[in-house]
Scaffold this motif. Structure first.
Motif, PDB file in Angstrom:
ATOM      1  N   ASN A 172       3.646   8.190   0.236  1.00  0.00           N
ATOM      2  CA  ASN A 172       3.024   8.743  -0.985  1.00  0.00           C
ATOM      3  C   ASN A 172       4.101   9.281  -1.909  1.00  0.00           C
ATOM      4  OD1 ASN A 172       0.203   8.434  -0.326  1.00  0.00           O
ATOM      5  ND2 ASN A 172       0.604   9.906   1.315  1.00  0.00           N
ATOM      6  N   LEU A 173       3.746   9.481  -3.172  1.00  0.00           N
ATOM      7  CA  LEU A 173       4.706  10.001  -4.145  1.00  0.00           C
ATOM      8  C   LEU A 173       4.765  11.521  -4.039  1.00  0.00           C
ATOM      9  CD1 LEU A 173       6.666   9.340  -6.354  1.00  0.00           C
ATOM     10  CD2 LEU A 173       4.790   9.414  -8.010  1.00  0.00           C
ATOM     11  N   GLU A 174       5.958  12.016  -3.605  1.00  0.00           N
ATOM     12  CA  GLU A 174       6.162  13.479  -3.492  1.00  0.00           C
ATOM     13  C   GLU A 174       7.365  13.857  -4.358  1.00  0.00           C
ATOM     14  OE1 GLU A 174       3.411  13.296  -0.038  1.00  0.00           O
ATOM     15  OE2 GLU A 174       3.983  14.878  -1.482  1.00  0.00           O
ATOM     16  N   ILE A 175       7.754  15.118  -4.281  1.00  0.00           N
ATOM     17  CA  ILE A 175       8.971  15.581  -4.970  1.00  0.00           C
ATOM     18  C   ILE A 175      10.074  15.660  -3.922  1.00  0.00           C
ATOM     19  CG2 ILE A 175      10.011  17.456  -6.302  1.00  0.00           C
ATOM     20  CD1 ILE A 175       7.761  15.925  -7.746  1.00  0.00           C
ATOM     21  N   GLY A 186      11.884   8.584  -6.573  1.00  0.00           N
ATOM     22  CA  GLY A 186      12.180   8.127  -7.941  1.00  0.00           C
ATOM     23  C   GLY A 186      11.907   6.645  -8.100  1.00  0.00           C
ATOM     24  N   CYS A 187      12.307   5.852  -7.105  1.00  0.00           N
ATOM     25  CA  CYS A 187      12.062   4.396  -7.172  1.00  0.00           C
ATOM     26  C   CYS A 187      10.573   4.120  -7.058  1.00  0.00           C
ATOM     27  CB  CYS A 187      12.818   3.680  -6.050  1.00  0.00           C
ATOM     28  SG  CYS A 187      14.596   3.775  -6.234  1.00  0.00           S
ATOM     29  N   LEU A 188       9.876   4.927  -6.234  1.00  0.00           N
ATOM     30  CA  LEU A 188       8.422   4.742  -6.105  1.00  0.00           C
ATOM     31  C   LEU A 188       7.717   5.118  -7.406  1.00  0.00           C
ATOM     32  CD1 LEU A 188       5.910   4.036  -4.521  1.00  0.00           C
ATOM     33  CD2 LEU A 188       5.952   6.323  -3.515  1.00  0.00           C
ATOM     34  N   THR A 192       5.443   2.653  -9.502  1.00  0.00           N
ATOM     35  CA  THR A 192       4.059   3.011  -9.833  1.00  0.00           C
ATOM     36  C   THR A 192       3.857   2.957 -11.349  1.00  0.00           C
ATOM     37  OG1 THR A 192       4.089   4.456  -7.892  1.00  0.00           O
ATOM     38  CG2 THR A 192       2.279   4.772  -9.456  1.00  0.00           C
ATOM     39  N   GLY A 193       4.881   3.399 -12.076  1.00  0.00           N
ATOM     40  CA  GLY A 193       4.790   3.360 -13.542  1.00  0.00           C
ATOM     41  C   GLY A 193       4.635   1.947 -14.065  1.00  0.00           C
ATOM     42  N   PHE A 194       5.261   0.986 -13.377  1.00  0.00           N
ATOM     43  CA  PHE A 194       5.157  -0.441 -13.748  1.00  0.00           C
ATOM     44  C   PHE A 194       3.673  -0.838 -13.754  1.00  0.00           C
ATOM     45  CE2 PHE A 194       7.357  -4.476 -14.195  1.00  0.00           C
ATOM     46  CZ  PHE A 194       6.580  -5.445 -13.557  1.00  0.00           C
ATOM     47  N   VAL A 195       2.950  -0.390 -12.731  1.00  0.00           N
ATOM     48  CA  VAL A 195       1.520  -0.733 -12.606  1.00  0.00           C
ATOM     49  C   VAL A 195       0.703   0.043 -13.640  1.00  0.00           C
ATOM     50  CG1 VAL A 195      -0.467  -0.764 -11.034  1.00  0.00           C
ATOM     51  CG2 VAL A 195       1.832  -1.206 -10.144  1.00  0.00           C
ATOM     52  N   VAL A 196       0.994   1.338 -13.774  1.00  0.00           N
ATOM     53  CA  VAL A 196       0.251   2.194 -14.712  1.00  0.00           C
ATOM     54  C   VAL A 196       0.409   1.702 -16.153  1.00  0.00           C
ATOM     55  CG1 VAL A 196       0.199   4.523 -15.698  1.00  0.00           C
ATOM     56  CG2 VAL A 196       0.282   4.228 -13.214  1.00  0.00           C
ATOM     57  N   MET A 197       1.605   1.236 -16.503  1.00  0.00           N
ATOM     58  CA  MET A 197       1.826   0.749 -17.875  1.00  0.00           C
ATOM     59  C   MET A 197       1.087  -0.573 -18.121  1.00  0.00           C
ATOM     60  SD  MET A 197       3.298   3.127 -19.244  1.00  0.00           S
ATOM     61  CE  MET A 197       3.541   2.414 -20.868  1.00  0.00           C
ATOM     62  N   ALA A 198       0.943  -1.395 -17.068  1.00  0.00           N
ATOM     63  CA  ALA A 198       0.174  -2.641 -17.228  1.00  0.00           C
ATOM     64  C   ALA A 198      -1.282  -2.307 -17.535  1.00  0.00           C
ATOM     65  CB  ALA A 198       0.273  -3.474 -15.953  1.00  0.00           C
ATOM     66  N   GLU A 199      -1.819  -1.293 -16.814  1.00  0.00           N
ATOM     67  CA  GLU A 199      -3.206  -0.901 -17.080  1.00  0.00           C
ATOM     68  C   GLU A 199      -3.333  -0.329 -18.492  1.00  0.00           C
ATOM     69  OE1 GLU A 199      -4.981   2.404 -14.976  1.00  0.00           O
ATOM     70  OE2 GLU A 199      -6.980   1.690 -15.527  1.00  0.00           O
ATOM     71  N   GLY A 215       1.944  -8.128  -2.987  1.00  0.00           N
ATOM     72  CA  GLY A 215       3.370  -8.036  -2.654  1.00  0.00           C
ATOM     73  C   GLY A 215       3.674  -6.895  -1.691  1.00  0.00           C
ATOM     74  N   GLY A 216       4.881  -6.956  -1.129  1.00  0.00           N
ATOM     75  CA  GLY A 216       5.283  -6.020  -0.072  1.00  0.00           C
ATOM     76  C   GLY A 216       5.238  -4.568  -0.494  1.00  0.00           C
ATOM     77  N   GLY A 217       5.372  -4.309  -1.793  1.00  0.00           N
ATOM     78  CA  GLY A 217       5.439  -2.920  -2.225  1.00  0.00           C
ATOM     79  C   GLY A 217       4.099  -2.292  -2.499  1.00  0.00           C
ATOM     80  N   GLN A 218       2.993  -3.027  -2.273  1.00  0.00           N
ATOM     81  CA  GLN A 218       1.675  -2.521  -2.711  1.00  0.00           C
ATOM     82  C   GLN A 218       1.219  -1.306  -1.900  1.00  0.00           C
ATOM     83  OE1 GLN A 218      -1.897  -4.815  -1.192  1.00  0.00           O
ATOM     84  NE2 GLN A 218      -0.347  -6.419  -1.039  1.00  0.00           N
ATOM     85  N   ASN A 219       1.706  -1.160  -0.641  1.00  0.00           N
ATOM     86  CA  ASN A 219       1.111  -0.148   0.248  1.00  0.00           C
ATOM     87  C   ASN A 219       1.488   1.281  -0.120  1.00  0.00           C
ATOM     88  OD1 ASN A 219       0.034  -2.316   1.740  1.00  0.00           O
ATOM     89  ND2 ASN A 219       2.060  -2.623   2.639  1.00  0.00           N
ATOM     90  N   SER A 220       2.537   1.416  -0.929  1.00  0.00           N
ATOM     91  CA  SER A 220       2.992   2.809  -1.132  1.00  0.00           C
ATOM     92  C   SER A 220       2.493   3.387  -2.451  1.00  0.00           C
ATOM     93  CB  SER A 220       4.514   2.812  -1.163  1.00  0.00           C
ATOM     94  OG  SER A 220       4.893   1.922  -2.188  1.00  0.00           O
TER      95      SER A 220
END
Ligand code: ADP
Ligand code: PAZ
Ligand code: K
Length: 244
Positions: A172-175, A186-188, A192-199, A215-220
């Motif tokens: 999950n995204l934490e600090i 930061g990379c997560l 996540t921003g990549f997906v949020v900006m598409a929406e 894709g492999g990165g979807q689970n996080s």
């Protein structure tokens, strides 16, 4: 040698050769697309190839991997169909004038997305690279390419003196409160921003839409509570399924 009747064979082996790993599924019908396996080398597919009628393969990875798979299919006397991006497939038109330069994995997730929804759609593949493609009606508008999670992390390690990383994958995204965790979160956050900006792009232009993520990165991604963002194990293989 064991003789198998054609009827005993699976309809097809679908193979998605990416830049990180090979994903594959042996299918008779769509439900078999939930049983997706991974490997690193085409020869690991030998047993599977013997048990199917034909092989369909798409590759954005090293050309030698496709050649290896083709040799294997020849040796096992199985047809091997290499799928490439086209100007138009199943009525869907490619945005690229030079359509051959669009990654065939992107083309296949576009074909899969169009079958899943007829609404305006952004289809996102979080792989070695992260890709986003927008499809409105039967027209591919184009999209984005960005470094995937591991590429972002490795690039920080290789291009800085005092940033170091681990191999953990954040859930999950934490600090972060260590260098390694600041990099992972930061990379997560970027992914996540990549997906949020598409929406955001779709929300600004269309009354209704979907964002499909694979894709492999979807689970996080911590976006599960967003009803407009849907997750799929592997849309590249689902696109290949449409071409059997
Ligand atoms: N838990 C995770 N969190 C974020 N990214 C991940 C995670 N697991 C895998 N990844 C990313 O997924 C990539 C592999 O996904 P995959 O779709 O198989 O890549 P490709 O199709 O390019 O071979 C890895 O390079 C990594 O960046
Ligand atoms: C962007 C990609 C590397 C993504 O591949 P992946 O990360 O899934 O291995 C692939 O779609 C590709 O090689 N594209 C070619 C350039 C383009 O699509 O414009
Ligand atoms: K991919």
């Amino acid at each position: 040698m064991e003789v198998r009747l054609v009827s005993d064979l699976f309809k097809a082996l679908l193979v998605d050769i990416g830049n990180s790993q090979i994903k594959y599924a042996r299918v008779n019908d769509m439900s078999d697309l939930t049983d997706i396996k991974c490997c690193q080398h085409p020869e690991e597919l030998t047993a599977y190839i013997s048990s199917v009628n034909q092989v369909l393969v798409s590759s954005v990875g090293h050309v030698t991997q496709v050649e290896e798979l083709q040799c294997l299919c020849e040796r096992l006397n199985k047809s091997c169909k290499v799928i490439n991006t086209e100007a138009a497939t199943l009525g869907i038109k490619c945005a690229y004038e030079k359509y051959q330069t669009l990654g065939v994995d992107r083309w296949l997730v576009i074909l899969a997305a169009r079958e899943i929804t007829q609404l305006p759609v952004a289809v996102i593949d979080l792989g070695t690279a992260n890709t986003c493609d927008i499809v409105i009606n039967n027209q591919h508008l184009g999209g984005w390419i960005a470094p995937g999670f591991s590429l972002m992390r490795e690039s920080l390690l290789s291009n800085t003196q005092k940033v170091f990383v681990d191999t953990n994958m954040p859930v999950n995204l934490e600090i972060g409160n260590t260098t390694e965790n600041c990099v992972n979160y930061g990379c997560l956050a970027s992914q996540t921003g990549f997906v949020v900006m598409a929406e955001k792009y779709l929300k600004n232009k269309y009354d209704d839409y979907f964002v499909l993520v694979t894709g492999g990165g979807q689970n996080s991604l911590s976006l599960q509570d967003n009803k407009k963002i849907l997750f799929f194990p592997n849309l590249v293989l689902r696109g290949l399924f449409r071409l059997i």
